[in-house]
Design a protein around this motif. Structure first.
Motif, PDB file in Angstrom:
ATOM      1  N   LEU A  31     -15.711  20.756  26.717  1.00 62.05           N
ATOM      2  CA  LEU A  31     -16.667  19.642  26.641  1.00 62.05           C
ATOM      3  C   LEU A  31     -17.275  19.531  25.245  1.00 62.05           C
ATOM      4  O   LEU A  31     -17.436  18.427  24.711  1.00 62.05           O
ATOM      5  CB  LEU A  31     -17.776  19.806  27.678  1.00 62.05           C
ATOM      6  CG  LEU A  31     -17.373  19.668  29.145  1.00 62.05           C
ATOM      7  CD1 LEU A  31     -18.561  19.949  30.056  1.00 62.05           C
ATOM      8  CD2 LEU A  31     -16.796  18.288  29.423  1.00 62.05           C
ATOM      9  N   VAL A  32     -17.613  20.668  24.649  1.00 61.41           N
ATOM     10  CA  VAL A  32     -18.181  20.670  23.292  1.00 61.41           C
ATOM     11  C   VAL A  32     -17.160  20.118  22.299  1.00 61.41           C
ATOM     12  O   VAL A  32     -17.497  19.275  21.456  1.00 61.41           O
ATOM     13  CB  VAL A  32     -18.643  22.085  22.872  1.00 61.41           C
ATOM     14  CG1 VAL A  32     -19.000  22.132  21.391  1.00 61.41           C
ATOM     15  CG2 VAL A  32     -19.825  22.531  23.720  1.00 61.41           C
ATOM     16  N   SER A  33     -15.927  20.561  22.411  1.00 68.05           N
ATOM     17  CA  SER A  33     -14.886  20.083  21.487  1.00 68.05           C
ATOM     18  C   SER A  33     -14.675  18.577  21.604  1.00 68.05           C
ATOM     19  O   SER A  33     -14.551  17.878  20.588  1.00 68.05           O
ATOM     20  CB  SER A  33     -13.565  20.801  21.759  1.00 68.05           C
ATOM     21  OG  SER A  33     -13.677  22.160  21.444  1.00 68.05           O
ATOM     22  N   GLY A  34     -14.643  18.078  22.828  1.00 69.60           N
ATOM     23  CA  GLY A  34     -14.489  16.639  23.027  1.00 69.60           C
ATOM     24  C   GLY A  34     -15.666  15.853  22.479  1.00 69.60           C
ATOM     25  O   GLY A  34     -15.487  14.793  21.862  1.00 69.60           O
ATOM     26  N   ALA A  35     -16.867  16.369  22.693  1.00 64.43           N
ATOM     27  CA  ALA A  35     -18.060  15.686  22.183  1.00 64.43           C
ATOM     28  C   ALA A  35     -18.100  15.737  20.656  1.00 64.43           C
ATOM     29  O   ALA A  35     -18.532  14.776  20.013  1.00 64.43           O
ATOM     30  CB  ALA A  35     -19.322  16.320  22.780  1.00 64.43           C
ATOM     31  N   ARG A  36     -17.649  16.847  20.080  1.00 67.58           N
ATOM     32  CA  ARG A  36     -17.598  16.963  18.608  1.00 67.58           C
ATOM     33  C   ARG A  36     -16.664  15.909  18.037  1.00 67.58           C
ATOM     34  O   ARG A  36     -17.004  15.210  17.084  1.00 67.58           O
ATOM     35  CB  ARG A  36     -17.123  18.359  18.198  1.00 67.58           C
ATOM     36  CG  ARG A  36     -16.950  18.536  16.689  1.00 67.58           C
ATOM     37  CD  ARG A  36     -16.400  19.899  16.324  1.00 67.58           C
ATOM     38  NE  ARG A  36     -17.319  20.974  16.608  1.00 67.58           N
ATOM     39  CZ  ARG A  36     -18.349  21.329  15.824  1.00 67.58           C
ATOM     40  NH1 ARG A  36     -18.592  20.669  14.702  1.00 67.58           N
ATOM     41  NH2 ARG A  36     -19.121  22.329  16.165  1.00 67.58           N
ATOM     42  N   LYS A  37     -15.497  15.784  18.637  1.00 69.83           N
ATOM     43  CA  LYS A  37     -14.513  14.803  18.156  1.00 69.83           C
ATOM     44  C   LYS A  37     -15.052  13.381  18.302  1.00 69.83           C
ATOM     45  O   LYS A  37     -14.942  12.569  17.385  1.00 69.83           O
ATOM     46  CB  LYS A  37     -13.209  14.966  18.929  1.00 69.83           C
ATOM     47  CG  LYS A  37     -12.097  14.080  18.439  1.00 69.83           C
ATOM     48  CD  LYS A  37     -10.797  14.358  19.162  1.00 69.83           C
ATOM     49  CE  LYS A  37      -9.700  13.460  18.624  1.00 69.83           C
ATOM     50  NZ  LYS A  37      -8.431  13.697  19.305  1.00 69.83           N
ATOM     51  N   ALA A  38     -15.649  13.082  19.472  1.00 67.19           N
ATOM     52  CA  ALA A  38     -16.177  11.732  19.715  1.00 67.19           C
ATOM     53  C   ALA A  38     -17.284  11.373  18.736  1.00 67.19           C
ATOM     54  O   ALA A  38     -17.399  10.221  18.304  1.00 67.19           O
ATOM     55  CB  ALA A  38     -16.697  11.623  21.155  1.00 67.19           C
ATOM     56  N   ALA A  52     -28.981  11.791  12.783  1.00 68.68           N
ATOM     57  CA  ALA A  52     -27.723  11.314  13.352  1.00 68.68           C
ATOM     58  C   ALA A  52     -27.872  11.050  14.854  1.00 68.68           C
ATOM     59  O   ALA A  52     -27.331  10.075  15.373  1.00 68.68           O
ATOM     60  CB  ALA A  52     -26.609  12.328  13.099  1.00 68.68           C
ATOM     61  N   CYS A  53     -28.638  11.892  15.525  1.00 68.28           N
ATOM     62  CA  CYS A  53     -28.838  11.720  16.976  1.00 68.28           C
ATOM     63  C   CYS A  53     -29.623  10.450  17.292  1.00 68.28           C
ATOM     64  O   CYS A  53     -29.375   9.812  18.320  1.00 68.28           O
ATOM     65  CB  CYS A  53     -29.549  12.940  17.557  1.00 68.28           C
ATOM     66  SG  CYS A  53     -28.508  14.404  17.590  1.00 68.28           S
ATOM     67  N   LEU A  54     -30.549  10.091  16.419  1.00 64.08           N
ATOM     68  CA  LEU A  54     -31.318   8.862  16.630  1.00 64.08           C
ATOM     69  C   LEU A  54     -30.452   7.620  16.437  1.00 64.08           C
ATOM     70  O   LEU A  54     -30.664   6.599  17.086  1.00 64.08           O
ATOM     71  CB  LEU A  54     -32.521   8.814  15.688  1.00 64.08           C
ATOM     72  CG  LEU A  54     -33.634   9.810  15.991  1.00 64.08           C
ATOM     73  CD1 LEU A  54     -34.690   9.783  14.882  1.00 64.08           C
ATOM     74  CD2 LEU A  54     -34.268   9.528  17.343  1.00 64.08           C
ATOM     75  N   LYS A  55     -29.465   7.728  15.547  1.00 67.10           N
ATOM     76  CA  LYS A  55     -28.608   6.590  15.236  1.00 67.10           C
ATOM     77  C   LYS A  55     -27.404   6.475  16.177  1.00 67.10           C
ATOM     78  O   LYS A  55     -26.883   5.382  16.377  1.00 67.10           O
ATOM     79  CB  LYS A  55     -28.081   6.718  13.805  1.00 67.10           C
ATOM     80  CG  LYS A  55     -29.131   6.587  12.735  1.00 67.10           C
ATOM     81  CD  LYS A  55     -28.496   6.769  11.371  1.00 67.10           C
ATOM     82  CE  LYS A  55     -29.543   6.860  10.287  1.00 67.10           C
ATOM     83  NZ  LYS A  55     -28.939   7.177   8.988  1.00 67.10           N
ATOM     84  N   ASP A  56     -26.955   7.606  16.711  1.00 70.46           N
ATOM     85  CA  ASP A  56     -25.688   7.617  17.445  1.00 70.46           C
ATOM     86  C   ASP A  56     -25.812   8.458  18.712  1.00 70.46           C
ATOM     87  O   ASP A  56     -26.021   9.668  18.637  1.00 70.46           O
ATOM     88  CB  ASP A  56     -24.586   8.181  16.539  1.00 70.46           C
ATOM     89  CG  ASP A  56     -23.207   8.153  17.165  1.00 70.46           C
ATOM     90  OD1 ASP A  56     -23.058   7.664  18.297  1.00 70.46           O
ATOM     91  OD2 ASP A  56     -22.266   8.637  16.500  1.00 70.46           O
ATOM     92  N   GLU A  57     -25.663   7.811  19.856  1.00 73.57           N
ATOM     93  CA  GLU A  57     -25.749   8.501  21.148  1.00 73.57           C
ATOM     94  C   GLU A  57     -24.690   9.594  21.268  1.00 73.57           C
ATOM     95  O   GLU A  57     -24.908  10.616  21.909  1.00 73.57           O
ATOM     96  CB  GLU A  57     -25.609   7.495  22.293  1.00 73.57           C
ATOM     97  CG  GLU A  57     -25.655   8.100  23.672  1.00 73.57           C
ATOM     98  CD  GLU A  57     -26.977   8.781  24.029  1.00 73.57           C
ATOM     99  OE1 GLU A  57     -26.977   9.617  24.949  1.00 73.57           O
ATOM    100  OE2 GLU A  57     -28.010   8.486  23.394  1.00 73.57           O
ATOM    101  N   LYS A  58     -23.536   9.401  20.632  1.00 69.75           N
ATOM    102  CA  LYS A  58     -22.477  10.411  20.690  1.00 69.75           C
ATOM    103  C   LYS A  58     -22.898  11.697  19.993  1.00 69.75           C
ATOM    104  O   LYS A  58     -22.549  12.795  20.439  1.00 69.75           O
ATOM    105  CB  LYS A  58     -21.192   9.870  20.073  1.00 69.75           C
ATOM    106  CG  LYS A  58     -20.540   8.785  20.917  1.00 69.75           C
ATOM    107  CD  LYS A  58     -19.303   8.249  20.245  1.00 69.75           C
ATOM    108  CE  LYS A  58     -18.726   7.107  21.056  1.00 69.75           C
ATOM    109  NZ  LYS A  58     -17.586   6.479  20.370  1.00 69.75           N
ATOM    110  N   ALA A  59     -23.667  11.584  18.924  1.00 65.71           N
ATOM    111  CA  ALA A  59     -24.180  12.772  18.234  1.00 65.71           C
ATOM    112  C   ALA A  59     -25.163  13.516  19.134  1.00 65.71           C
ATOM    113  O   ALA A  59     -25.153  14.751  19.210  1.00 65.71           O
ATOM    114  CB  ALA A  59     -24.840  12.383  16.913  1.00 65.71           C
ATOM    115  N   ASN A  60     -26.005  12.757  19.828  1.00 64.99           N
ATOM    116  CA  ASN A  60     -26.960  13.377  20.760  1.00 64.99           C
ATOM    117  C   ASN A  60     -26.223  14.080  21.899  1.00 64.99           C
ATOM    118  O   ASN A  60     -26.578  15.200  22.282  1.00 64.99           O
ATOM    119  CB  ASN A  60     -27.909  12.316  21.319  1.00 64.99           C
ATOM    120  CG  ASN A  60     -28.938  12.915  22.241  1.00 64.99           C
ATOM    121  OD1 ASN A  60     -29.701  13.804  21.860  1.00 64.99           O
ATOM    122  ND2 ASN A  60     -28.963  12.451  23.474  1.00 64.99           N
TER     123      ASN A  60
END
Length: 150
Positions: A31-38, A52-60
């Protein structure tokens, strides 16, 4: 082959609970690897920045996946000790508590990786019930051993 007579009746379930943590942590790592790639977070960065988390939900979501995995790894050594030690005297308690812990960790992870950390709480409650059973069981087992040797 290991003789079943060496272990208390039901200890196999304790060992299965211990083995299941390997599958749990591998799944969390995937799951971490997939989220890192996304999210496009490059190695060796362990987390996305707050900006980055504030700008991009994928980073969060990446940060949430990392925390779910890391939190599990932080507790795993104590859990495995308490599980295996409690299981020597109380295999049913240990196996049941271990099942609560692992199931709770799965629910915790699924809630956390949603990107809303509050959704981890139902799983947290469940795995803490398992932790409490193992804390009580291992402490009582240690107390009994200590008292028997006085």
């Amino acid at each position: 082959m290991i003789s079943a007579g060496m272990y208390p009746h039901g200890y196999g379930f304790v060992l299965l609970a211990a083995c299941s943590t390997g599958f749990l942590t591998v799944w969390q790592g995937i799951l971490v690897s997939g989220a890192r790639k996304a999210a496009g977070i490059p190695y060796p960065n362990a987390y996305a920045t707050a900006e980055a988390c504030l700008k991009d939900e994928k980073a969060n979501k990446f940060n949430c996946a990392v925390r779910a995995h890391a939190n599990c790894l932080e507790e795993l050594p104590w859990f495995l000790f308490a599980l295996l030690y409690t299981g020597i005297e109380y295999p049913t308690l240990a196996a049941g508590s271990g099942a609560f812990w692992v199931l709770g960790r799965i629910i915790y992870t699924l809630g956390y990786v949603s990107g809303n950390p509050k959704k981890r709480m139902p799983g947290s409650l469940l795995f803490h019930i398992g932790s409490l059973g193992l804390l009580v069981g291992s402490t009582y087992s240690a107390y009994q051993l200590t008292m028997s040797q006085l």
